[in-house]
Write a protein that holds these residues in place. Structure first.
Motif, short mmCIF file in Angstrom:
data_model
loop_
_atom_site.label_atom_id
_atom_site.label_comp_id
_atom_site.label_asym_id
_atom_site.label_seq_id
_atom_site.Cartn_x
_atom_site.Cartn_y
_atom_site.Cartn_z
N GLY A 121 0.78 -1.23 0.00
CA GLY A 121 0.00 0.00 0.00
C GLY A 121 0.80 1.28 0.00
N LYS A 122 2.13 1.18 0.22
CA LYS A 122 3.01 2.35 0.24
C LYS A 122 2.60 3.37 1.29
CE LYS A 122 4.82 0.41 -3.39
NZ LYS A 122 5.99 -0.49 -3.22
N ALA A 123 2.05 2.90 2.41
CA ALA A 123 1.58 3.81 3.45
C ALA A 123 2.74 4.43 4.21
CB ALA A 123 0.67 3.07 4.42
N GLU A 124 2.53 5.66 4.64
CA GLU A 124 3.46 6.37 5.51
C GLU A 124 2.68 6.86 6.73
OE1 GLU A 124 5.42 9.44 3.34
OE2 GLU A 124 6.29 8.06 1.87
N PRO A 125 3.38 7.19 7.82
CA PRO A 125 2.69 7.66 9.01
C PRO A 125 1.77 8.84 8.72
CG PRO A 125 4.96 7.15 9.55
CD PRO A 125 4.84 7.03 8.06
N SER A 126 0.58 8.81 9.32
CA SER A 126 -0.43 9.86 9.20
C SER A 126 -1.08 9.93 7.82
CB SER A 126 0.14 11.23 9.58
OG SER A 126 0.60 11.22 10.92
N CYS A 131 -2.29 1.22 8.89
CA CYS A 131 -0.95 1.24 9.48
C CYS A 131 -0.85 2.22 10.64
CB CYS A 131 0.09 1.57 8.41
SG CYS A 131 0.31 0.26 7.20
N ASP A 132 -1.70 3.24 10.65
CA ASP A 132 -1.69 4.19 11.76
C ASP A 132 -2.21 3.55 13.04
OD1 ASP A 132 -0.65 6.64 10.55
OD2 ASP A 132 -2.42 6.53 9.28
N THR A 133 -2.83 2.40 12.93
CA THR A 133 -3.16 1.59 14.10
C THR A 133 -2.05 0.60 14.40
OG1 THR A 133 -5.57 1.75 13.86
CG2 THR A 133 -4.72 -0.21 14.97
N TRP A 134 -1.53 -0.06 13.37
CA TRP A 134 -0.52 -1.10 13.57
C TRP A 134 0.80 -0.55 14.10
CZ3 TRP A 134 -1.42 -5.94 14.27
CH2 TRP A 134 -2.50 -6.57 13.63
N LYS A 164 -5.57 4.44 20.52
CA LYS A 164 -5.15 5.82 20.31
C LYS A 164 -4.82 6.05 18.83
CE LYS A 164 -3.23 6.42 24.97
NZ LYS A 164 -1.99 6.60 25.77
N GLY A 165 -4.19 5.06 18.21
CA GLY A 165 -3.84 5.19 16.80
C GLY A 165 -5.06 5.30 15.92
N ALA A 166 -6.05 4.45 16.17
CA ALA A 166 -7.28 4.49 15.36
C ALA A 166 -8.01 5.81 15.54
CB ALA A 166 -8.19 3.32 15.74
N LYS A 167 -8.10 6.27 16.79
CA LYS A 167 -8.77 7.55 17.04
C LYS A 167 -8.02 8.72 16.42
CE LYS A 167 -11.18 6.22 21.29
NZ LYS A 167 -11.30 6.44 22.76
N ALA A 168 -6.70 8.61 16.35
CA ALA A 168 -5.89 9.69 15.77
C ALA A 168 -6.18 9.88 14.29
CB ALA A 168 -4.41 9.40 15.99
N THR A 169 -6.70 8.84 13.63
CA THR A 169 -6.99 9.00 12.19
C THR A 169 -8.14 9.97 11.94
OG1 THR A 169 -8.54 7.11 12.08
CG2 THR A 169 -6.20 6.64 11.72
N ILE A 170 -8.92 10.26 12.96
CA ILE A 170 -10.05 11.19 12.79
C ILE A 170 -9.56 12.54 12.31
CG2 ILE A 170 -11.91 12.42 13.98
CD1 ILE A 170 -12.15 10.01 15.87
N SER A 171 -8.47 13.01 12.88
CA SER A 171 -7.97 14.36 12.54
C SER A 171 -7.04 14.37 11.33
CB SER A 171 -7.25 14.96 13.75
OG SER A 171 -6.12 14.17 14.09
N ALA A 174 -6.70 12.04 4.56
CA ALA A 174 -6.32 10.81 3.86
C ALA A 174 -5.39 11.11 2.68
CB ALA A 174 -7.56 10.08 3.37
N ARG A 175 -4.34 10.30 2.59
CA ARG A 175 -3.41 10.45 1.48
C ARG A 175 -3.26 9.15 0.67
NH1 ARG A 175 -0.15 13.76 5.35
NH2 ARG A 175 1.13 11.92 5.80
N LYS A 176 -4.08 8.16 1.01
CA LYS A 176 -4.06 6.90 0.29
C LYS A 176 -5.50 6.43 0.06
CE LYS A 176 0.39 5.88 -0.10
NZ LYS A 176 0.86 7.23 0.18
N GLY A 177 -5.71 5.69 -1.01
CA GLY A 177 -7.01 5.09 -1.26
C GLY A 177 -8.06 6.07 -1.72
N ARG A 178 -9.29 5.57 -1.78
CA ARG A 178 -10.40 6.37 -2.27
C ARG A 178 -10.62 7.62 -1.41
NH1 ARG A 178 -15.86 7.23 -2.07
NH2 ARG A 178 -16.97 7.22 -4.06
N ALA A 179 -10.38 7.49 -0.11
CA ALA A 179 -10.60 8.63 0.79
C ALA A 179 -9.72 9.82 0.42
CB ALA A 179 -10.33 8.21 2.23
N SER A 180 -8.58 9.55 -0.19
CA SER A 180 -7.66 10.65 -0.55
C SER A 180 -8.27 11.58 -1.58
CB SER A 180 -6.33 10.09 -1.07
OG SER A 180 -6.52 9.39 -2.28
#
Length: 211
Positions: A121-126, A131-134, A164-171, A174-180
């Motif tokens: 997925g080429k994910a990066e932090p934030s 991955c922001d959970t893992w 905490k990681g999952a909740k942090a995604t709220i703010s 998105a930079r990956k996937g359809r949400a981006s």
């Protein structure tokens, strides 16, 4: 205490039960910034894992993980199938012939799995992904290894970090996937993939710690 193959098998069954229960919730999360199918896909995927389980449950942990990954890849649509499928297939690398894992072995298995997700997925932090959970969960596990904690305590810490990681995604935007595609409109919504990953970590903790 070690993580046994029975723990792994019970974990998969717990994941299947959790995704059946949480299907609508995950779909609602995904409806906000995705394709509104994440809950359905995760439920379908782990239903298939349980259906296929008798064909690979006698194998060592690595075989169980690989069989799980293959079942997910063949049954989940969208991005989740390849990502979670790769997670389990890569997690099989270090556990090929293992019947049980110590905490360091669990960490290695999960690190390999998450590296597979990142590779695909080429994910990066934030980036607002699973991955922001893992990543924080892995960091908590690393700390537990350094502190020579037991597996149960490590998993409790991993759940706290993952929440905490999952909740942090709220703010996050998105930079990956359809949400981006939504740009700033993706801010304010918890990522569905980050949430399903949280459910998986919680399920493993529940199997090991009870409840």
């Amino acid at each position: 205490m070690t993580l046994t193959k029975k723990h792994i098998l019970d974990w998969l069954k717990a994941c299947a039960a959790e995704f059946e229960t949480q299907q609508d919730y995950l779909t609602d999360l995904d409806r906000e910034i995705g394709d509104a199918d994440h809950g359905l896909n995760m439920n379908r995927g782990f239903t298939k894992v349980i259906e296929k389980l008798p064909t690979f449950e006698a194998q060592p942990i690595g075989g169980v993980m690989k069989g799980t990954g293959m079942a997910l890849m063949s049954s989940i649509g969208g991005a989740s199938g390849p990502l979670y499928g790769t997670f389990f297939i890569r997690a099989a690398t270090s556990t090929a012939n293992a019947q049980e894992l110590d905490l360091a072995g669990l960490l290695k298995m999960l690190e390999d799995g998450v590296a597979g997700i990142v590779m695909r997925g080429k994910a990066e932090p934030s980036d607002k992904t699973m991955c922001d959970t893992w990543w924080p969960a892995l960091e908590a596990c690393k700390n537990a290894v350094e502190d020579r904690a037991d597996i149960g305590s490590a998993l409790t810490a991993m759940v706290e970090a993952a929440e905490k990681g999952a909740k942090a995604t709220i703010s996050m935007q998105a930079r990956k996937g359809r949400a981006s595609y939504l740009g700033e409109r993706s801010v304010g919504h918890q990522d569905a993939g980050a949430t399903s990953s949280l459910f998986m970590i919680k399920a493993l903790s529940a199997v090991v710690n009870g409840g």
